[in-house]
Scaffold this motif. Structure first.
Motif, PDB file in Angstrom:
ATOM      1  N   TRP A  16      16.288 -35.335   3.901  1.00 25.71           N
ATOM      2  CA  TRP A  16      17.749 -35.317   3.933  1.00 25.71           C
ATOM      3  C   TRP A  16      18.268 -36.086   5.149  1.00 25.71           C
ATOM      4  O   TRP A  16      19.117 -36.961   5.028  1.00 25.71           O
ATOM      5  CB  TRP A  16      18.247 -33.870   3.941  1.00 25.71           C
ATOM      6  CG  TRP A  16      19.724 -33.718   4.025  1.00 25.71           C
ATOM      7  CD1 TRP A  16      20.434 -33.248   5.088  1.00 25.71           C
ATOM      8  CD2 TRP A  16      20.701 -34.021   3.015  1.00 25.71           C
ATOM      9  NE1 TRP A  16      21.782 -33.228   4.801  1.00 25.71           N
ATOM     10  CE2 TRP A  16      21.975 -33.700   3.540  1.00 25.71           C
ATOM     11  CE3 TRP A  16      20.616 -34.526   1.722  1.00 25.71           C
ATOM     12  CZ2 TRP A  16      23.148 -33.877   2.804  1.00 25.71           C
ATOM     13  CZ3 TRP A  16      21.788 -34.709   1.000  1.00 25.71           C
ATOM     14  CH2 TRP A  16      23.026 -34.387   1.538  1.00 25.71           C
ATOM     15  N   LEU A  60      19.996 -33.282  -2.393  1.00 21.37           N
ATOM     16  CA  LEU A  60      21.000 -32.226  -2.257  1.00 21.37           C
ATOM     17  C   LEU A  60      20.768 -31.120  -3.289  1.00 21.37           C
ATOM     18  O   LEU A  60      20.805 -29.931  -2.953  1.00 21.37           O
ATOM     19  CB  LEU A  60      22.401 -32.817  -2.421  1.00 21.37           C
ATOM     20  CG  LEU A  60      23.563 -31.829  -2.464  1.00 21.37           C
ATOM     21  CD1 LEU A  60      23.797 -31.198  -1.102  1.00 21.37           C
ATOM     22  CD2 LEU A  60      24.818 -32.510  -2.965  1.00 21.37           C
ATOM     23  N   GLY A  63      17.884 -29.045  -2.298  1.00 19.34           N
ATOM     24  CA  GLY A  63      18.278 -28.196  -1.187  1.00 19.34           C
ATOM     25  C   GLY A  63      19.086 -26.992  -1.654  1.00 19.34           C
ATOM     26  O   GLY A  63      18.858 -25.864  -1.206  1.00 19.34           O
ATOM     27  N   PHE A  70      22.908 -28.084   2.888  1.00 15.22           N
ATOM     28  CA  PHE A  70      23.153 -29.515   3.050  1.00 15.22           C
ATOM     29  C   PHE A  70      24.628 -29.771   2.765  1.00 15.22           C
ATOM     30  O   PHE A  70      25.197 -29.228   1.826  1.00 15.22           O
ATOM     31  CB  PHE A  70      22.293 -30.327   2.076  1.00 15.22           C
ATOM     32  CG  PHE A  70      20.811 -30.282   2.347  1.00 15.22           C
ATOM     33  CD1 PHE A  70      20.284 -29.825   3.544  1.00 15.22           C
ATOM     34  CD2 PHE A  70      19.920 -30.723   1.384  1.00 15.22           C
ATOM     35  CE1 PHE A  70      18.924 -29.801   3.775  1.00 15.22           C
ATOM     36  CE2 PHE A  70      18.553 -30.712   1.609  1.00 15.22           C
ATOM     37  CZ  PHE A  70      18.058 -30.251   2.801  1.00 15.22           C
TER      38      PHE A  70
END
Length: 139
Positions: A16, A60, A63, A70
């Motif tokens: 990320w 994302l 996550g 995020f």
């Protein structure tokens, strides 16, 4: 260019952060990291910023599935993006590299993944026949 679901927590957080840095480079917002060889894959796309944004969208989503926080505001709205080619040799190389890391830092994840022979690529990638990328530092 592996599917982000294979990464352990440290790996996903690093992906990320590094992806956001790559996005900043492609947007011309930073001078660091501009010569990183993996950026060539995104620069070769018709819309490099759109491509890295789409790539990060899947990070994302992974996550979120793990309840990470995020910040989706760091991404642009996702547009339709053509798939990016990645060689099966590169996928194999990255898989072995990931397993080696997991063997030392997350034995549980390593054990659950080590029987996979052909891992899935990142959803934005299209696997094509070929060797490891020439820019990889294979030692």
């Amino acid at each position: 260019m592996l599917h982000p679901r294979y990464l352990d927590g440290k790996g996903l957080l690093a992906l990320w952060r590094e992806g956001l840095l790559a996005k900043a480079v492609l947007e011309g917002k930073t001078r660091g990291y501009v010569h990183h060889p993996q950026l060539a894959r995104f620069r070769a796309q018709p819309d490099p910023v759109g491509a890295i944004n789409a790539y990060l969208h899947f990070v994302l989503l992974e996550g979120r599935a793990r309840n990470y926080c995020f910040d989706e505001n760091k991404l642009l709205p996702v547009e339709r993006c053509p798939l990016i080619s990645v060689t099966d040799g590169q996928i194999c190389y990255e898989w072995k590299h990931l397993l080696a890391k997991l063997k030392t830092r997350d034995r549980g994840r390593y054990s659950s993944l080590c029987s996979i022979e052909i891992p899935d690529a990142h959803p934005l990638m299209k696997v094509v026949p070929g060797l490891v990328e020439p820019w990889e530092a294979i030692g």
